[in-house]
Design an enzyme around this catalytic site. Sequence first.
Site, PDB file in Angstrom:
ATOM      1  N   TYR A 286       0.846  -1.192   0.000  1.00 44.66           N
ATOM      2  CA  TYR A 286       0.000   0.000   0.000  1.00 44.66           C
ATOM      3  C   TYR A 286       0.882   1.243   0.000  1.00 44.66           C
ATOM      4  O   TYR A 286       1.880   1.296   0.722  1.00 44.66           O
ATOM      5  CB  TYR A 286      -0.881   0.039   1.251  1.00 44.66           C
ATOM      6  CG  TYR A 286      -1.765  -1.151   1.460  1.00 44.66           C
ATOM      7  CD1 TYR A 286      -3.112  -1.109   1.117  1.00 44.66           C
ATOM      8  CD2 TYR A 286      -1.259  -2.326   2.017  1.00 44.66           C
ATOM      9  CE1 TYR A 286      -3.938  -2.210   1.324  1.00 44.66           C
ATOM     10  CE2 TYR A 286      -2.072  -3.430   2.228  1.00 44.66           C
ATOM     11  CZ  TYR A 286      -3.405  -3.369   1.874  1.00 44.66           C
ATOM     12  OH  TYR A 286      -4.218  -4.459   2.078  1.00 44.66           O
ATOM     13  N   HIS A 297      -7.404  -0.289  -1.249  1.00 45.79           N
ATOM     14  CA  HIS A 297      -6.855  -1.393  -2.028  1.00 45.79           C
ATOM     15  C   HIS A 297      -5.344  -1.222  -2.137  1.00 45.79           C
ATOM     16  O   HIS A 297      -4.832  -0.106  -2.264  1.00 45.79           O
ATOM     17  CB  HIS A 297      -7.472  -1.429  -3.430  1.00 45.79           C
ATOM     18  CG  HIS A 297      -8.919  -1.819  -3.435  1.00 45.79           C
ATOM     19  ND1 HIS A 297      -9.344  -3.089  -3.102  1.00 45.79           N
ATOM     20  CD2 HIS A 297     -10.043  -1.119  -3.730  1.00 45.79           C
ATOM     21  CE1 HIS A 297     -10.667  -3.155  -3.179  1.00 45.79           C
ATOM     22  NE2 HIS A 297     -11.118  -1.970  -3.561  1.00 45.79           N
ATOM     23  N   LYS A 328      -3.940  -4.320  -9.849  1.00 44.74           N
ATOM     24  CA  LYS A 328      -2.694  -4.028  -9.149  1.00 44.74           C
ATOM     25  C   LYS A 328      -1.533  -4.157 -10.126  1.00 44.74           C
ATOM     26  O   LYS A 328      -1.641  -4.821 -11.151  1.00 44.74           O
ATOM     27  CB  LYS A 328      -2.489  -4.988  -7.971  1.00 44.74           C
ATOM     28  CG  LYS A 328      -3.646  -4.990  -6.979  1.00 44.74           C
ATOM     29  CD  LYS A 328      -3.382  -5.909  -5.820  1.00 44.74           C
ATOM     30  CE  LYS A 328      -4.652  -6.190  -5.038  1.00 44.74           C
ATOM     31  NZ  LYS A 328      -5.352  -5.006  -4.576  1.00 44.74           N
TER      32      LYS A 328
END
Length: 350
Positions: A286, A297, A328
């Site tokens: 993160y 997320h 991602k």
Amino acid sequence: MKTQLEGDRVLAGKEAVAELYKTGYFGRPREDGLELSLVEAAYLQFRGKIEIELEGRKLDFRALFEQASLRQPNFELKYIVYKDLKERGYYVQPSAADFRVYPRGSHPGKSAAKIFVHVLSERQPLPVKLLQDSVISAENVHKQFILAVVDEESDLTFYEIKTASPQGEMPEPYPEVKTDATFLEDRVIAWDAEASGALYAGGFYGKMLDPERLQLSLVESLYLFSRGIIVVRDRKDRIFSFDEFVEKASEIESSFLRKYGAYKALRDSGHVVKTGFKFGTHFRVYRKVESIEKIPHSEYLVNVIPSDYEFRLPVMSGAVRLANSVRKRMLFAVEKEEGVEYLDISRVKM
């Protein structure tokens, strides 16, 4: 138009410069005519633009393909990729990287190539050192590096690969606390309620065992230990030294130090780093966690690999596809003597 196969090139007369190079930018002009690579020649023969002879014998497409495959490694793979790119409307020229590709609407002489394309079969291993060198060489001349992978059914998948220097936004890598913790079998538990809460809420370290106690992973524990945040004891209350902790953790997980190096680099650069087990990776990362009640997320999935690692492309493909499917970025953290270097790999459409 008649041409001659000589070695790993096909030679055409001077008229080919006007007919093939100036109209389609095929080949490289020479004093006595035009020199074509084997993939260019095969494509032009397929399109009915040239005839190719070898020692006075006309070669049909099959004969040329067989000859070219004998003369150039990975010829059939390169032809598949070249033909695909041409049919997508790109101007493509052979290069040391396999191909250089010009932006749509441009061509040689109008602007520089934008992309370097390297071609591999899904079965071929890819040493990370070779990949890093290729990517850096492309970036040094402001080119995008694309890996074109040909699977066993001759379908193509394109991957953009670039170096990365991820930067997080956490103001401090750890809160200003100090507490005791115990190394159990394969994890560490901090016992003080106030310190546990500060570590969890202030830096998203570990997971609360209950409202008062915090369980920490091995890499989290060593990171906090190295900064004097926790004092780690064994179950007989003996205090660990740094080296003793590393030795015990490495007995539990052989790649512990490699993972710790990447964890440390990511934490030091302002990230929150958590296990990526549910995604099949070492870490999920993160940029910033403002509140444990509202966790965003994660931005990246990270796999940590040694500097002598060889990618198996089906495995790489699975990791990248999963990361992209959950929005991602997939980073591979390559171990170095000091710190890590990152490769950012994503699937792209050409």
